[in-house]
Design a protein around this motif. Structure first.
Motif, PDB file in Angstrom:
ATOM      1  N   SER A  53     -17.862  13.153 -26.931  1.00  0.00           N
ATOM      2  CA  SER A  53     -16.577  13.046 -26.232  1.00  0.00           C
ATOM      3  C   SER A  53     -16.359  11.685 -25.589  1.00  0.00           C
ATOM      4  CB  SER A  53     -16.484  14.129 -25.152  1.00  0.00           C
ATOM      5  OG  SER A  53     -17.481  13.915 -24.158  1.00  0.00           O
ATOM      6  N   GLY A  54     -17.384  10.832 -25.606  1.00  0.00           N
ATOM      7  CA  GLY A  54     -17.286   9.532 -24.959  1.00  0.00           C
ATOM      8  C   GLY A  54     -17.750   9.531 -23.509  1.00  0.00           C
ATOM      9  N   LEU A  58     -18.137   6.170 -21.052  1.00  0.00           N
ATOM     10  CA  LEU A  58     -17.275   5.979 -19.890  1.00  0.00           C
ATOM     11  C   LEU A  58     -18.089   5.841 -18.603  1.00  0.00           C
ATOM     12  CD1 LEU A  58     -14.463   8.388 -21.000  1.00  0.00           C
ATOM     13  CD2 LEU A  58     -14.034   6.113 -20.066  1.00  0.00           C
ATOM     14  N   MET A  59     -19.134   6.619 -18.471  1.00  0.00           N
ATOM     15  CA  MET A  59     -19.977   6.510 -17.280  1.00  0.00           C
ATOM     16  C   MET A  59     -20.614   5.133 -17.183  1.00  0.00           C
ATOM     17  SD  MET A  59     -21.853  10.269 -17.156  1.00  0.00           S
ATOM     18  CE  MET A  59     -22.630   9.945 -15.558  1.00  0.00           C
ATOM     19  N   SER A  78     -14.600  14.065 -33.008  1.00  0.00           N
ATOM     20  CA  SER A  78     -15.257  13.501 -31.824  1.00  0.00           C
ATOM     21  C   SER A  78     -14.858  12.049 -31.625  1.00  0.00           C
ATOM     22  CB  SER A  78     -16.782  13.611 -31.956  1.00  0.00           C
ATOM     23  OG  SER A  78     -17.200  14.961 -31.951  1.00  0.00           O
ATOM     24  N   VAL A  79     -14.860  11.286 -32.700  1.00  0.00           N
ATOM     25  CA  VAL A  79     -14.466   9.868 -32.615  1.00  0.00           C
ATOM     26  C   VAL A  79     -13.037   9.754 -32.098  1.00  0.00           C
ATOM     27  CG1 VAL A  79     -13.978   7.798 -33.977  1.00  0.00           C
ATOM     28  CG2 VAL A  79     -16.079   9.083 -34.378  1.00  0.00           C
ATOM     29  N   ALA A  80     -12.144  10.565 -32.653  1.00  0.00           N
ATOM     30  CA  ALA A  80     -10.746  10.514 -32.233  1.00  0.00           C
ATOM     31  C   ALA A  80     -10.597  10.891 -30.763  1.00  0.00           C
ATOM     32  CB  ALA A  80      -9.901  11.443 -33.105  1.00  0.00           C
ATOM     33  N   GLN A  81     -11.313  11.918 -30.331  1.00  0.00           N
ATOM     34  CA  GLN A  81     -11.177  12.354 -28.944  1.00  0.00           C
ATOM     35  C   GLN A  81     -11.851  11.372 -27.981  1.00  0.00           C
ATOM     36  OE1 GLN A  81     -12.272  16.540 -27.894  1.00  0.00           O
ATOM     37  NE2 GLN A  81     -10.198  16.415 -27.032  1.00  0.00           N
ATOM     38  N   ALA A  82     -12.999  10.833 -28.355  1.00  0.00           N
ATOM     39  CA  ALA A  82     -13.651   9.827 -27.521  1.00  0.00           C
ATOM     40  C   ALA A  82     -12.759   8.605 -27.352  1.00  0.00           C
ATOM     41  CB  ALA A  82     -15.000   9.433 -28.119  1.00  0.00           C
ATOM     42  N   ALA A  83     -12.099   8.198 -28.444  1.00  0.00           N
ATOM     43  CA  ALA A  83     -11.192   7.047 -28.377  1.00  0.00           C
ATOM     44  C   ALA A  83     -10.024   7.337 -27.440  1.00  0.00           C
ATOM     45  CB  ALA A  83     -10.691   6.699 -29.767  1.00  0.00           C
TER      46      ALA A  83
END
Length: 260
Positions: A53-54, A58-59, A78-83
Protein backbone atom coordinates in the motif's frame (compact mmCIF):
# COMPACT_ATOMS: atom_id res chain seq x y z
CA UNK A 1 -15.71 -5.71 6.60
CA UNK A 2 -12.26 -4.21 7.31
CA UNK A 3 -11.87 -0.46 7.07
CA UNK A 4 -10.59 0.36 3.53
CA UNK A 5 -8.29 3.08 4.84
CA UNK A 6 -6.08 3.84 7.83
CA UNK A 7 -5.39 7.35 9.10
CA UNK A 8 -1.97 8.25 10.40
CA UNK A 9 -0.90 11.63 11.77
CA UNK A 10 0.45 13.02 8.50
CA UNK A 11 -1.01 10.77 5.80
CA UNK A 12 -3.81 8.32 5.02
CA UNK A 13 -3.32 4.83 3.62
CA UNK A 14 -6.05 3.29 1.48
CA UNK A 15 -5.43 -0.46 1.26
CA UNK A 16 -8.60 -2.08 -0.05
CA UNK A 17 -6.94 -2.87 -3.41
CA UNK A 18 -3.50 -3.70 -2.06
CA UNK A 19 -2.25 -7.25 -1.56
CA UNK A 20 -0.52 -6.08 1.63
CA UNK A 21 -2.83 -4.43 4.15
CA UNK A 22 -1.71 -2.00 6.84
CA UNK A 23 -0.40 -4.09 9.73
CA UNK A 24 1.82 -3.97 12.77
CA UNK A 25 4.84 -5.45 10.93
CA UNK A 26 4.93 -2.63 8.38
CA UNK A 27 4.46 0.06 11.00
CA UNK A 28 7.27 -1.38 13.12
CA UNK A 29 9.71 -1.53 10.22
CA UNK A 30 8.84 1.96 8.97
CA UNK A 31 9.37 3.44 12.43
CA UNK A 32 12.49 1.38 13.27
CA UNK A 33 14.64 1.14 10.14
CA UNK A 34 17.63 3.40 9.64
CA UNK A 35 17.63 4.95 13.09
CA UNK A 36 20.25 7.71 13.22
CA UNK A 37 20.83 7.63 9.45
CA UNK A 38 21.02 11.17 8.02
CA UNK A 39 18.51 12.60 10.45
CA UNK A 40 19.92 16.05 9.66
CA UNK A 41 17.78 16.09 6.51
CA UNK A 42 20.66 15.66 4.05
CA UNK A 43 19.80 13.89 0.76
CA UNK A 44 19.53 10.13 0.78
CA UNK A 45 18.11 7.43 -1.50
CA UNK A 46 15.74 4.79 -0.12
CA UNK A 47 14.34 1.65 -1.77
CA UNK A 48 11.19 -0.07 -0.45
CA UNK A 49 10.98 -3.61 -1.86
CA UNK A 50 7.41 -4.95 -1.97
CA UNK A 51 5.77 -1.68 -1.02
CA UNK A 52 2.17 -2.98 -0.95
CA UNK A 53 0.00 0.00 0.00
CA UNK A 54 3.03 2.29 0.22
CA UNK A 55 2.89 2.46 4.02
CA UNK A 56 6.60 2.02 4.71
CA UNK A 57 7.60 4.32 1.85
CA UNK A 58 5.43 7.09 3.31
CA UNK A 59 6.70 6.54 6.84
CA UNK A 60 10.31 6.78 5.67
CA UNK A 61 9.60 9.88 3.59
CA UNK A 62 8.16 11.45 6.74
CA UNK A 63 11.10 10.44 8.94
CA UNK A 64 13.89 11.41 6.54
CA UNK A 65 13.18 14.87 5.17
CA UNK A 66 16.02 14.83 2.65
CA UNK A 67 15.12 11.44 1.20
CA UNK A 68 13.85 10.25 -2.16
CA UNK A 69 12.01 6.93 -1.90
CA UNK A 70 11.69 4.41 -4.74
CA UNK A 71 8.87 1.97 -3.97
CA UNK A 72 8.42 -1.21 -6.04
CA UNK A 73 5.90 -4.06 -6.13
CA UNK A 74 4.77 -6.77 -8.58
CA UNK A 75 1.02 -6.45 -7.99
CA UNK A 76 -0.73 -4.02 -10.35
CA UNK A 77 -3.46 -2.91 -7.94
CA UNK A 78 -0.95 -2.47 -5.12
CA UNK A 79 1.27 -0.31 -7.32
CA UNK A 80 -1.70 1.80 -8.38
CA UNK A 81 -2.94 2.24 -4.83
CA UNK A 82 0.52 2.96 -3.40
CA UNK A 83 0.99 5.61 -6.09
CA UNK A 84 -2.36 7.19 -5.19
CA UNK A 85 -1.49 7.16 -1.49
CA UNK A 86 1.84 8.81 -2.21
CA UNK A 87 0.33 11.42 -4.54
CA UNK A 88 -2.30 12.34 -1.94
CA UNK A 89 0.39 13.01 0.68
CA UNK A 90 2.62 16.00 1.37
CA UNK A 91 5.55 13.76 0.37
CA UNK A 92 4.35 13.24 -3.21
CA UNK A 93 7.40 14.83 -4.84
CA UNK A 94 9.78 12.51 -2.97
CA UNK A 95 8.18 9.10 -3.63
CA UNK A 96 8.30 7.21 -6.93
CA UNK A 97 6.16 4.06 -7.15
CA UNK A 98 6.51 1.59 -10.01
CA UNK A 99 5.81 -2.03 -10.92
CA UNK A 100 8.93 -4.18 -10.71
CA UNK A 101 9.73 -7.81 -9.96
CA UNK A 102 12.81 -7.72 -7.74
CA UNK A 103 13.59 -11.31 -8.76
CA UNK A 104 14.27 -10.18 -12.34
CA UNK A 105 16.71 -7.42 -11.50
CA UNK A 106 19.92 -9.47 -11.13
CA UNK A 107 21.35 -8.48 -14.49
CA UNK A 108 20.24 -4.90 -14.13
CA UNK A 109 21.99 -4.58 -10.76
CA UNK A 110 25.28 -5.22 -12.50
CA UNK A 111 24.58 -2.65 -15.18
CA UNK A 112 23.72 -5.12 -17.96
CA UNK A 113 20.36 -4.61 -19.61
CA UNK A 114 20.58 -6.77 -22.73
CA UNK A 115 17.98 -9.17 -21.32
CA UNK A 116 15.74 -6.48 -19.85
CA UNK A 117 12.11 -7.53 -20.01
CA UNK A 118 9.16 -5.27 -20.69
CA UNK A 119 8.07 -5.46 -17.05
CA UNK A 120 11.45 -4.00 -16.06
CA UNK A 121 11.08 -0.83 -18.11
CA UNK A 122 9.72 1.37 -15.34
CA UNK A 123 12.50 0.47 -12.94
CA UNK A 124 15.13 0.77 -15.69
CA UNK A 125 13.95 4.32 -16.27
CA UNK A 126 13.76 4.99 -12.53
CA UNK A 127 17.23 3.56 -11.89
CA UNK A 128 18.84 4.44 -15.23
CA UNK A 129 22.16 5.38 -13.63
CA UNK A 130 22.18 2.18 -11.51
CA UNK A 131 22.27 4.27 -8.39
CA UNK A 132 22.89 2.67 -5.05
CA UNK A 133 20.75 3.22 -2.00
CA UNK A 134 21.50 4.54 1.46
CA UNK A 135 18.64 2.52 2.94
CA UNK A 136 16.90 -0.58 1.55
CA UNK A 137 13.88 -1.89 3.44
CA UNK A 138 11.53 -4.82 2.96
CA UNK A 139 8.65 -6.46 4.77
CA UNK A 140 9.05 -9.56 2.61
CA UNK A 141 6.69 -12.50 2.10
CA UNK A 142 7.68 -15.27 4.49
CA UNK A 143 5.17 -18.14 4.42
CA UNK A 144 6.78 -21.31 3.06
CA UNK A 145 3.98 -23.91 3.24
CA UNK A 146 3.18 -25.68 0.01
CA UNK A 147 -0.58 -25.02 0.05
CA UNK A 148 -1.48 -21.70 -1.55
CA UNK A 149 -4.80 -19.91 -1.29
CA UNK A 150 -5.42 -19.65 -5.02
CA UNK A 151 -5.50 -15.84 -4.78
CA UNK A 152 -2.32 -14.93 -6.68
CA UNK A 153 -2.06 -11.40 -5.27
CA UNK A 154 -2.42 -12.65 -1.68
CA UNK A 155 -0.03 -15.55 -2.26
CA UNK A 156 2.63 -13.30 -3.80
CA UNK A 157 2.41 -10.95 -0.83
CA UNK A 158 2.68 -13.76 1.73
CA UNK A 159 4.76 -16.63 0.32
CA UNK A 160 8.53 -16.74 -0.12
CA UNK A 161 8.16 -18.25 -3.59
CA UNK A 162 7.45 -14.75 -4.95
CA UNK A 163 10.59 -13.27 -3.36
CA UNK A 164 12.94 -15.84 -1.79
CA UNK A 165 15.07 -14.48 1.03
CA UNK A 166 18.23 -15.37 -0.89
CA UNK A 167 17.11 -13.26 -3.86
CA UNK A 168 16.20 -10.34 -1.61
CA UNK A 169 19.56 -10.50 0.15
CA UNK A 170 21.54 -10.86 -3.08
CA UNK A 171 19.78 -7.91 -4.67
CA UNK A 172 20.23 -5.74 -1.59
CA UNK A 173 23.95 -6.53 -1.50
CA UNK A 174 24.31 -5.24 -5.06
CA UNK A 175 22.24 -2.08 -4.60
CA UNK A 176 23.41 -0.93 -1.18
CA UNK A 177 25.79 1.99 -0.79
CA UNK A 178 29.10 1.37 0.95
CA UNK A 179 27.79 2.95 4.14
CA UNK A 180 24.13 2.05 3.55
CA UNK A 181 21.76 -0.02 5.67
CA UNK A 182 19.48 -2.94 4.76
CA UNK A 183 16.54 -3.52 7.11
CA UNK A 184 13.80 -6.18 7.22
CA UNK A 185 11.15 -7.61 9.50
CA UNK A 186 10.84 -11.42 9.34
CA UNK A 187 9.67 -14.29 11.56
CA UNK A 188 11.88 -14.80 14.61
CA UNK A 189 12.23 -18.48 13.64
CA UNK A 190 13.88 -17.47 10.33
CA UNK A 191 16.25 -14.88 11.76
CA UNK A 192 19.34 -17.06 12.35
CA UNK A 193 19.33 -18.39 8.79
CA UNK A 194 18.69 -14.91 7.39
CA UNK A 195 21.63 -13.43 9.32
CA UNK A 196 23.86 -16.24 8.05
CA UNK A 197 22.81 -15.71 4.43
CA UNK A 198 23.44 -11.98 4.71
CA UNK A 199 26.96 -12.61 6.01
CA UNK A 200 27.69 -14.77 2.95
CA UNK A 201 26.77 -11.75 0.81
CA UNK A 202 28.97 -9.36 2.79
CA UNK A 203 26.14 -7.86 4.82
CA UNK A 204 26.70 -7.91 8.58
CA UNK A 205 24.17 -7.61 11.39
CA UNK A 206 24.40 -4.22 13.11
CA UNK A 207 21.10 -3.98 14.95
CA UNK A 208 18.41 -6.41 16.03
CA UNK A 209 15.12 -6.07 17.88
CA UNK A 210 13.13 -9.21 18.69
CA UNK A 211 9.40 -8.58 18.98
CA UNK A 212 6.76 -10.30 21.12
CA UNK A 213 3.16 -9.33 21.78
CA UNK A 214 3.39 -9.60 25.61
CA UNK A 215 6.06 -10.60 28.08
CA UNK A 216 4.55 -14.08 28.44
CA UNK A 217 4.42 -14.75 24.71
CA UNK A 218 7.29 -16.14 22.61
CA UNK A 219 9.07 -13.91 20.12
CA UNK A 220 7.23 -13.75 16.78
CA UNK A 221 9.19 -11.25 14.68
CA UNK A 222 12.74 -9.95 14.34
CA UNK A 223 13.67 -6.51 13.08
CA UNK A 224 17.14 -6.86 11.52
CA UNK A 225 19.47 -4.23 10.10
CA UNK A 226 22.67 -4.89 8.16
CA UNK A 227 25.62 -2.97 6.76
CA UNK A 228 28.75 -3.74 4.75
CA UNK A 229 31.14 -3.31 7.67
CA UNK A 230 31.20 -5.84 10.48
CA UNK A 231 30.81 -4.37 13.97
CA UNK A 232 29.40 -5.28 17.35
CA UNK A 233 25.65 -5.53 16.91
CA UNK A 234 23.06 -3.86 19.12
CA UNK A 235 20.35 -6.23 20.40
CA UNK A 236 17.08 -5.35 22.11
CA UNK A 237 13.60 -6.66 22.84
CA UNK A 238 10.30 -4.96 22.03
CA UNK A 239 7.15 -6.01 23.88
CA UNK A 240 4.11 -4.54 22.16
CA UNK A 241 1.43 -4.70 24.83
CA UNK A 242 1.16 -4.53 28.59
CA UNK A 243 -0.83 -6.97 30.67
CA UNK A 244 -3.80 -4.62 30.27
CA UNK A 245 -3.64 -4.89 26.45
CA UNK A 246 -2.44 -1.30 26.15
CA UNK A 247 0.49 -0.34 23.94
CA UNK A 248 3.69 -0.63 25.92
CA UNK A 249 5.70 2.52 26.61
CA UNK A 250 8.44 1.45 24.17
CA UNK A 251 5.94 0.62 21.41
CA UNK A 252 4.12 3.94 21.95
CA UNK A 253 7.42 5.83 21.86
CA UNK A 254 8.59 4.10 18.67
CA UNK A 255 5.36 4.88 16.80
CA UNK A 256 4.41 8.22 18.38
CA UNK A 257 5.00 10.21 15.19
CA UNK A 258 2.58 8.02 13.22
CA UNK A 259 -0.32 6.58 15.21
CA UNK A 260 -3.15 8.96 16.05
Amino acid sequence: MPNPYFNFKRFTICHDRSSMKVGTDGVLLGAWAGKGLREDGSPMAILDVGTGSGLIALMLAQRFEGSHVDAIDIHDDSVAQAACNAQASVFADRIHVCKQDFCLMGEDFNGHDKNLKSSDKDFKSLNKDFKRYDLIVSNPPFYIEDTLSGNSARDNARHTSSLPFEVLIGGASKLLNEDGLFAVIIPYSSSAAFVGSCALHGLYLLRRTDVRSTERKPFKRSLLEFGRHAAASDASVLTLYSAGCQRSDEYAELTQDFYL
